[in-house]
Design an enzyme around this catalytic site. Structure first.
Site, PDB file in Angstrom:
ATOM      1  CD  GLU A  64      -3.467   1.249   2.037  1.00  0.00           C
ATOM      2  OE1 GLU A  64      -3.639   0.622   2.839  1.00  0.00           O
ATOM      3  OE2 GLU A  64      -3.479   2.351   2.033  1.00  0.00           O
ATOM      4  CG  ASP A 139      -1.326  13.785  -0.721  1.00  0.00           C
ATOM      5  OD1 ASP A 139      -1.703  14.829   0.245  1.00  0.00           O
ATOM      6  OD2 ASP A 139      -0.540  13.332  -0.733  1.00  0.00           O
ATOM      7  CG  PHE A 214      -6.462  11.839   4.212  1.00  0.00           C
ATOM      8  CD1 PHE A 214      -5.765  11.216   3.729  1.00  0.00           C
ATOM      9  CD2 PHE A 214      -6.927  12.901   2.988  1.00  0.00           C
ATOM     10  CE1 PHE A 214      -4.820  12.186   4.700  1.00  0.00           C
ATOM     11  CE2 PHE A 214      -5.840  13.551   3.150  1.00  0.00           C
ATOM     12  CZ  PHE A 214      -4.984  13.726   4.219  1.00  0.00           C
ATOM     13  CD  GLU A 215     -14.496   5.997   1.537  1.00  0.00           C
ATOM     14  OE1 GLU A 215     -13.064   5.429   1.979  1.00  0.00           O
ATOM     15  OE2 GLU A 215     -14.952   5.534   1.592  1.00  0.00           O
TER      16      GLU A 215
HETATM   17  C1  LIG Z   1      -4.008  12.005   0.996  1.00  0.00           C
HETATM   18  S1  LIG Z   1      -3.386  10.944   1.910  1.00  0.00           S
HETATM   19  C2  LIG Z   1      -3.835   9.476   2.100  1.00  0.00           C
HETATM   20  C3  LIG Z   1      -3.615   9.274   3.426  1.00  0.00           C
HETATM   21  C4  LIG Z   1      -4.468   7.887   3.054  1.00  0.00           C
HETATM   22  N1  LIG Z   1      -4.059   6.749   2.108  1.00  0.00           N
HETATM   23  C5  LIG Z   1      -6.070   7.646   3.766  1.00  0.00           C
HETATM   24  O1  LIG Z   1      -6.663   7.459   2.678  1.00  0.00           O
HETATM   25  O2  LIG Z   1      -6.488   8.167   4.366  1.00  0.00           O
HETATM   26  C6  LIG Z   1      -2.258  11.062   0.943  1.00  0.00           C
HETATM   27  C7  LIG Z   1      -0.817   9.865   1.690  1.00  0.00           C
HETATM   28  O3  LIG Z   1       0.503   9.485   0.404  1.00  0.00           O
HETATM   29  C8  LIG Z   1       2.063   9.962   1.138  1.00  0.00           C
HETATM   30  N2  LIG Z   1       2.288  10.046  -0.064  1.00  0.00           N
HETATM   31  C9  LIG Z   1       2.490  11.084  -0.707  1.00  0.00           C
HETATM   32  N3  LIG Z   1       3.341  10.476  -1.460  1.00  0.00           N
HETATM   33  C10 LIG Z   1       3.661   9.682  -1.432  1.00  0.00           C
HETATM   34  C11 LIG Z   1       4.888   8.792  -1.731  1.00  0.00           C
HETATM   35  N4  LIG Z   1       5.596   9.513  -3.385  1.00  0.00           N
HETATM   36  N5  LIG Z   1       5.558   8.293  -0.851  1.00  0.00           N
HETATM   37  C12 LIG Z   1       5.391   7.970  -0.305  1.00  0.00           C
HETATM   38  N6  LIG Z   1       4.370   7.922   0.745  1.00  0.00           N
HETATM   39  C13 LIG Z   1       3.566   9.438  -0.026  1.00  0.00           C
HETATM   40  C14 LIG Z   1       1.269  10.856   2.062  1.00  0.00           C
HETATM   41  O4  LIG Z   1       2.154  11.017   2.997  1.00  0.00           O
HETATM   42  C15 LIG Z   1      -0.145  11.311   2.279  1.00  0.00           C
HETATM   43  O5  LIG Z   1      -0.005  10.438   3.506  1.00  0.00           O
END
Ligand SMILES: C[S@@+](CC[C@H](N)C(=O)[O-])C[C@H]1O[C@@H](n2cnc3c(N)ncnc32)[C@H](O)[C@@H]1O
Length: 233
Positions: A64, A139, A214-215
């Site tokens: 994941e 994101d 986030f959902e």
């Molecule tokens: C909008 S959040 C969603 C988190 C989670 N999947 C949720 O649904 O609650 C996006 C996450 O992706 C992580 N992220 C973004 N780009 C990343 C990367 N290149 N490698 C690892 N993590 C990353 C961010 O730190 C953040 O925690």
């Protein structure tokens, strides 16, 4: 535990899909980062991981990417002890939180890399080594000038396809419709991936997918949710 941000690294292949937020970290999460990291953490290196050695067995492997607080990953690893789970996340409080959850239920089938997923997939994960990859609510980078920071772009799609075994699954979800459409277009055009949607668009929400932070936020804001599923051909 070491974290190299793309700004610090000279790696040319990274998308700057995240900003490293210092964020609030609880004492328990901080303690988890020092005390539980040796148990669950894998340091980033530029050498391919021997996943059989990491997990001490050969089992179906799920990654994941950007697991946030890790709710979904902890639930899946608990429900499927016969599978091994590798989480990749740069946000340290989330890493701490997931390790605390893992320790609370005694998970042995979970490991975490705290580093940029683009680099981890490029260097640390070998070709055709994964059964499933999950990317939930990445994101969305709403502003046009930030679209280049979105994770799902053609080079990363090809990288994902190359890391999946033939028949392996790539599952995604987003609450931002323009990004959902970009995902469809980019992944639909990616060689080696086949859309599993009967309509060639989106799929039903998988029953197992846990509602993440986030959902919930998206739902509060009145956003829809779009699920996608692709198979490595
Ligand atoms: C909008 S959040 C969603 C988190 C989670 N999947 C949720 O649904 O609650 C996006 C996450 O992706 C992580 N992220 C973004 N780009 C990343 C990367 N290149 N490698 C690892 N993590 C990353 C961010 O730190 C953040 O925690």
């Amino acid at each position: 535990m070491s974290i190299v941000s793309p700004a610090e690294s000279e790696h040319p292949r990274s998308i700057r899909s995240f900003v490293t937020r210092s964020g609030r970290i609880t004492e328990a999460q901080q303690r988890a980062l020092s005390e539980l990291w040796p148990k669950y953490g894998i340091e980033f290196t530029r050498q391919p991981l021997d996943l059989d050695a990491v997990f001490g067995r050969r089992a179906p492997r799920v990654v994941e990417i950007g697991f946030g607080n890790g709710e979904n990953l902890a639930a899946l690893a608990t429900a499927h002890p016969e599978r091994d789970y590798l989480g990749i996340e740069v946000h340290r409080p989330g890493v701490g939180r997931l390790m605390l959850a893992a320790e609370a239920v005694g998970l042995t089938n979970l490991r975490i890399v705290c580093h940029d997923a683009v680099e981890v997939l490029t260097d640390q994960i070998g070709p055709a080594s994964l059964d499933e990859v999950l990317i939930l609510f990445p994101d969305p980078w709403h502003k046009k000038r930030h679209h280049k920071r979105r994770l799902i772009q053609p080079p990363f799609a090809s990288l994902l396809a190359s890391r999946l075994k033939p028949g392996g699954l790539l599952r995604l979800a987003t609450d931002w419709e323009p990004y959902a459409i970009q995902m469809l277009e980019v992944l639909g055009a990616c060689e080696g991936l086949r859309n599993l949607s009967p309509t060639g668009t989106f799929v039903e929400r998988p029953a197992e997918r846990v509602t993440t932070r986030f959902e919930k936020r998206g739902t509060r804001l009145g956003h829809g949710v779009w699920d996608l599923a692709f198979q490595r051909t």
